[in-house]
Design a protein around this motif. Structure first.
Motif, mmCIF file in Angstrom:
data_model
loop_
_atom_site.group_PDB
_atom_site.id
_atom_site.type_symbol
_atom_site.label_atom_id
_atom_site.label_comp_id
_atom_site.label_asym_id
_atom_site.label_seq_id
_atom_site.Cartn_x
_atom_site.Cartn_y
_atom_site.Cartn_z
ATOM 1 N N LYS A 329 -16.175 -1.079 -8.209
ATOM 2 C CA LYS A 329 -16.607 -0.835 -6.747
ATOM 3 C C LYS A 329 -15.261 -0.713 -6.051
ATOM 4 N N ILE A 330 -14.468 0.432 -6.675
ATOM 5 C CA ILE A 330 -13.121 0.663 -5.862
ATOM 6 C C ILE A 330 -13.383 1.259 -4.540
ATOM 7 N N PHE A 331 -14.593 1.584 -4.080
ATOM 8 C CA PHE A 331 -14.412 2.255 -2.728
ATOM 9 C C PHE A 331 -14.515 1.052 -1.734
ATOM 10 N N ASN A 332 -14.992 -0.030 -2.262
ATOM 11 C CA ASN A 332 -14.880 -1.127 -1.230
ATOM 12 C C ASN A 332 -13.235 -1.723 -0.828
ATOM 13 N N ASN A 333 -12.548 -1.375 -1.922
ATOM 14 C CA ASN A 333 -11.307 -1.633 -1.648
ATOM 15 C C ASN A 333 -10.721 -0.435 -0.749
ATOM 16 N N ALA A 334 -11.083 0.531 -1.125
ATOM 17 C CA ALA A 334 -10.471 1.799 -0.075
ATOM 18 C C ALA A 334 -10.727 1.524 1.070
ATOM 19 N N GLN A 335 -12.012 0.904 1.328
ATOM 20 C CA GLN A 335 -12.405 0.756 2.656
ATOM 21 C C GLN A 335 -11.566 -0.113 3.323
ATOM 22 N N SER A 336 -11.686 -1.721 2.737
ATOM 23 C CA SER A 336 -10.806 -2.543 3.450
ATOM 24 C C SER A 336 -9.558 -2.515 3.257
ATOM 25 N N VAL A 337 -8.854 -2.239 2.246
ATOM 26 C CA VAL A 337 -7.431 -1.934 2.454
ATOM 27 C C VAL A 337 -6.716 -0.680 3.007
ATOM 28 N N GLY A 338 -7.795 0.296 3.167
ATOM 29 C CA GLY A 338 -7.479 1.402 3.931
ATOM 30 C C GLY A 338 -7.308 1.210 5.448
ATOM 31 N N ASP A 339 -8.256 0.296 5.829
ATOM 32 C CA ASP A 339 -8.526 -0.007 7.043
ATOM 33 C C ASP A 339 -7.276 -0.796 7.496
ATOM 34 N N TYR A 340 -6.728 -1.901 6.686
ATOM 35 C CA TYR A 340 -5.677 -2.641 6.779
ATOM 36 C C TYR A 340 -4.307 -1.698 6.795
ATOM 37 N N PHE A 341 -4.272 -0.770 5.819
ATOM 38 C CA PHE A 341 -3.409 -0.007 5.867
ATOM 39 C C PHE A 341 -2.954 0.658 6.938
ATOM 40 N N GLY A 342 -3.900 1.337 7.488
ATOM 41 C CA GLY A 342 -3.762 2.211 8.806
ATOM 42 C C GLY A 342 -3.425 1.300 9.885
ATOM 43 N N GLU A 343 -4.053 0.006 9.962
ATOM 44 C CA GLU A 343 -3.451 -0.875 11.198
ATOM 45 C C GLU A 343 -2.020 -0.973 11.151
ATOM 46 N N GLN A 344 -1.511 -1.501 9.717
ATOM 47 C CA GLN A 344 -0.461 -2.115 9.560
ATOM 48 C C GLN A 344 0.734 -0.743 9.892
ATOM 49 N N LEU A 345 0.427 0.265 9.330
ATOM 50 C CA LEU A 345 1.156 1.431 9.587
ATOM 51 C C LEU A 345 1.539 1.745 11.075
ATOM 52 N N LYS A 346 0.791 1.465 11.621
ATOM 53 C CA LYS A 346 0.601 1.433 13.268
ATOM 54 C C LYS A 346 1.847 0.941 13.772
ATOM 55 N N SER A 347 2.157 -0.180 13.353
ATOM 56 C CA SER A 347 3.292 -0.942 13.627
ATOM 57 C C SER A 347 4.464 -0.005 13.904
ATOM 58 N N LEU A 348 4.668 0.915 12.860
ATOM 59 C CA LEU A 348 5.852 1.499 13.085
ATOM 60 C C LEU A 348 6.014 2.392 14.293
ATOM 61 N N LEU A 349 5.006 2.279 14.934
ATOM 62 C CA LEU A 349 5.026 3.228 16.308
ATOM 63 C C LEU A 349 6.103 2.505 17.449
ATOM 64 N N ASP A 350 6.352 1.261 17.143
ATOM 65 C CA ASP A 350 7.348 0.703 17.718
ATOM 66 C C ASP A 350 9.148 1.533 17.581
ATOM 67 N N LEU A 351 8.944 1.883 16.378
ATOM 68 C CA LEU A 351 10.411 2.653 16.394
ATOM 69 C C LEU A 351 10.620 3.807 17.148
ATOM 70 N N PRO A 352 11.753 4.193 17.704
ATOM 71 C CA PRO A 352 11.829 5.152 18.582
ATOM 72 C C PRO A 352 11.366 6.880 18.100
ATOM 73 N N ILE A 353 11.677 6.839 16.666
ATOM 74 C CA ILE A 353 11.682 8.038 16.147
ATOM 75 C C ILE A 353 10.231 8.359 15.629
ATOM 76 N N VAL A 354 9.229 7.344 15.787
ATOM 77 C CA VAL A 354 7.868 7.336 15.156
ATOM 78 C C VAL A 354 7.145 7.930 16.375
ATOM 79 N N GLY A 355 6.456 9.127 16.219
ATOM 80 C CA GLY A 355 5.826 9.728 17.341
ATOM 81 C C GLY A 355 4.424 9.500 17.319
ATOM 82 N N GLU A 356 3.712 9.665 16.069
ATOM 83 C CA GLU A 356 2.425 9.291 15.778
ATOM 84 C C GLU A 356 2.198 8.740 14.378
ATOM 85 N N VAL A 357 1.073 7.802 14.298
ATOM 86 C CA VAL A 357 0.726 7.366 12.991
ATOM 87 C C VAL A 357 -0.902 7.701 13.085
ATOM 88 N N ARG A 358 -1.105 8.468 11.980
ATOM 89 C CA ARG A 358 -2.641 8.834 12.048
ATOM 90 C C ARG A 358 -3.193 8.890 10.658
#
Ligand code: PLP
Length: 413
Positions: A329-358
């Motif tokens: 059931k690897i896709f369950n992992n891709a869904q939950s970890v994927g959503d988490y990964f996307g959210e956490q990457l967004k924390s990089l938006l605090d950095l002055p050189i990061v324009g967008e995380v998408r």
């Protein structure tokens, strides 16, 4: 090396990988890296699985090869074609195997020509794709692709019947007040392009559900449905290039219907189909196309395919890969970890050189900018994506530099 830089290569040399396990790569000097790139968007189930090695070895011992031509096949090729027909949406029940994504696109292009000639529509051969898209590196796949950086002047491209419309990249469309207005522009532009060429001349529209190498571009909401509806209106085949997005990267077997709500006429896939254990691609197409090209009494021969189409060892690897994805059931992992990964990457938006995380789920990208306000790029000679990925490498993390971007597509495990 594909994409070799002749100037810098003699100085910089290669990073030589030696072994891998799960999500980790180890180079010949023993340095270990978390491979957030998933090879090249492909090592979906992770590396080093004994089950895969055993299935591949057993098939090599049993039958390493038999011709796929005319009327011969093998059990793994037949089983895999049947499985893909089950997994693919709608009436996409016919499968042509190839050696990877580029040849899957090439086969799609040839299929479209064949189909239109069968219908007597000999002028309906033009295709439309998008700026910034990547569809592979055979002559026609590279010509369909719209990445400027991949079109150096030393190569030639097929230009007579391949056209491009805008990339659906909202971040770099500052002239639009909101995404809905940008979407209207994109849809109008496509319609105008079809009418300008002539709807009797446009055969197909090629699009990745999320543009990958072009910078992980997630189109505005509703883009897929509206472009698909336009294609239907004008009798244009919709080719969904799912070489990256299929087999779990976005949490489903295929993204076209389950994530974006459309059923294309043709889907191309590769990469996660065999999780990179062996090379394999597939062009999956509809009953409607097959009923025309394969009409009884026409005495036609579809002269497309390769010595290694449906190679039994590659097909066994894909079947085992799919079995593992289902069982674990690897896709369950891709869904939950994927959503988490996307959210956490967004924390990089605090950095002055990061324009967008998408991105979406396990297909993500960080875009660096010299100024957040103007969204201006760093000067190209700085090669900011590479600067950051080199620093990440030194810390044991691989991210893929593409110009001013770092792209990530980790194994789904
Ligand atoms: N299509 C897309 C969307 C891709 O990303 C790629 C490769 O990255 C290809 C086609 C070409 O696939 P391959 O390199 O297996 O020929």
């Amino acid at each position: 090396h594909p994409w070799q830089m002749f100037d810098s290569f003699p100085q910089e040399g290669s990073m030589i990988m030696d072994r891998a396990e799960g999500c980790y790569l180890v180079d010949i000097e023993g340095n270990s890296y978390l491979d957030s790139v998933g090879g090249l968007w492909c090592t979906n189930i992770g590396q080093g699985r004994d089950e895969m090695a055993d299935a591949i070895a057993d098939q090599v011992r049993k039958l390493a090869y038999a011709s796929p031509f005319v009327d011969t096949t093998t059990v793994p090729a037949a089983q895999l074609a049947s499985k893909l027909a089950d997994l693919a949406p709608g009436s996409l029940n016919h499968v042509m195997f190839s050696c990877g994504g580029s040849t899957a696109i090439d086969s799609a292009y040839r299929l479209i020509q064949f189909y239109q000639n069968c219908r007597g529509l000999h002028d309906k051969k033009h295709v439309i794709a998008r700026d910034g898209s990547y569809h592979g590196s055979t002559y026609v796949a590279m010509s369909i692709g719209g990445k400027k950086g991949d079109h150096p002047p030393e190569f030639d491209y097929k230009r007579d019947n391949i056209h491009h419309v805008s990339s659906p990249n909202y971040y770099h469309a500052p002239e639009f007040d909101n995404e809905a207005a940008f979407l209207d522009f994109l849809v109008d532009e496509l319609e105008h392009k079809i009418l300008e060429i002539g709807s009797d001349k446009v055969a197909a529209f090629f699009a990745e559900p999320i543009m990958g190498a072009g910078g992980v571009i997630v189109p505005p909401k509703g883009y897929h449905q509206r472009t698909h509806a336009l294609c239907k209106k004008y009798g244009v085949l919709y080719v969904s290039d799912e070489v990256v997005t299929a087999f779990g990267r976005l949490g489903h077997w295929f993204a076209s219907e389950e994530v974006f709500g459309i059923i294309p006429d043709i889907i191309t896939c590769a990469k996660g189909l065999s999780s990179g254990y062996l090379p394999l691609g597939a062009t999956i197409y509809s009953d409607e196309i097959h009923n025309i090209i394969g009409a009884q009494g026409e005495d036609r021969c579809f002269t497309n395919g390769y010595t290694y189409s449906g190679h039994p060892v590659c097909c066994v690897a894909a079947l085992k890969n799919i079995e593992i994805m289902e069982r674990e059931k690897i896709f369950n992992n891709a869904q939950s970890v994927g959503d988490y990964f996307g959210e956490q990457l967004k924390s990089l938006l605090d950095l002055p050189i990061v324009g967008e995380v998408r991105g979406y789920r396990l297909m993500q990208c960080v875009e660096f900018v010299a100024s957040k306000e103007t969204r201006e790029d760093f000067p190209p000679p700085l090669d900011i994506g590479k600067v950051i990925s080199d620093i990440a490498d030194a810390k044991g993390l691989m991210v893929r530099p593409i110009g001013n971007l770092n792209v990530m597509s980790p194994p789904l495990i």
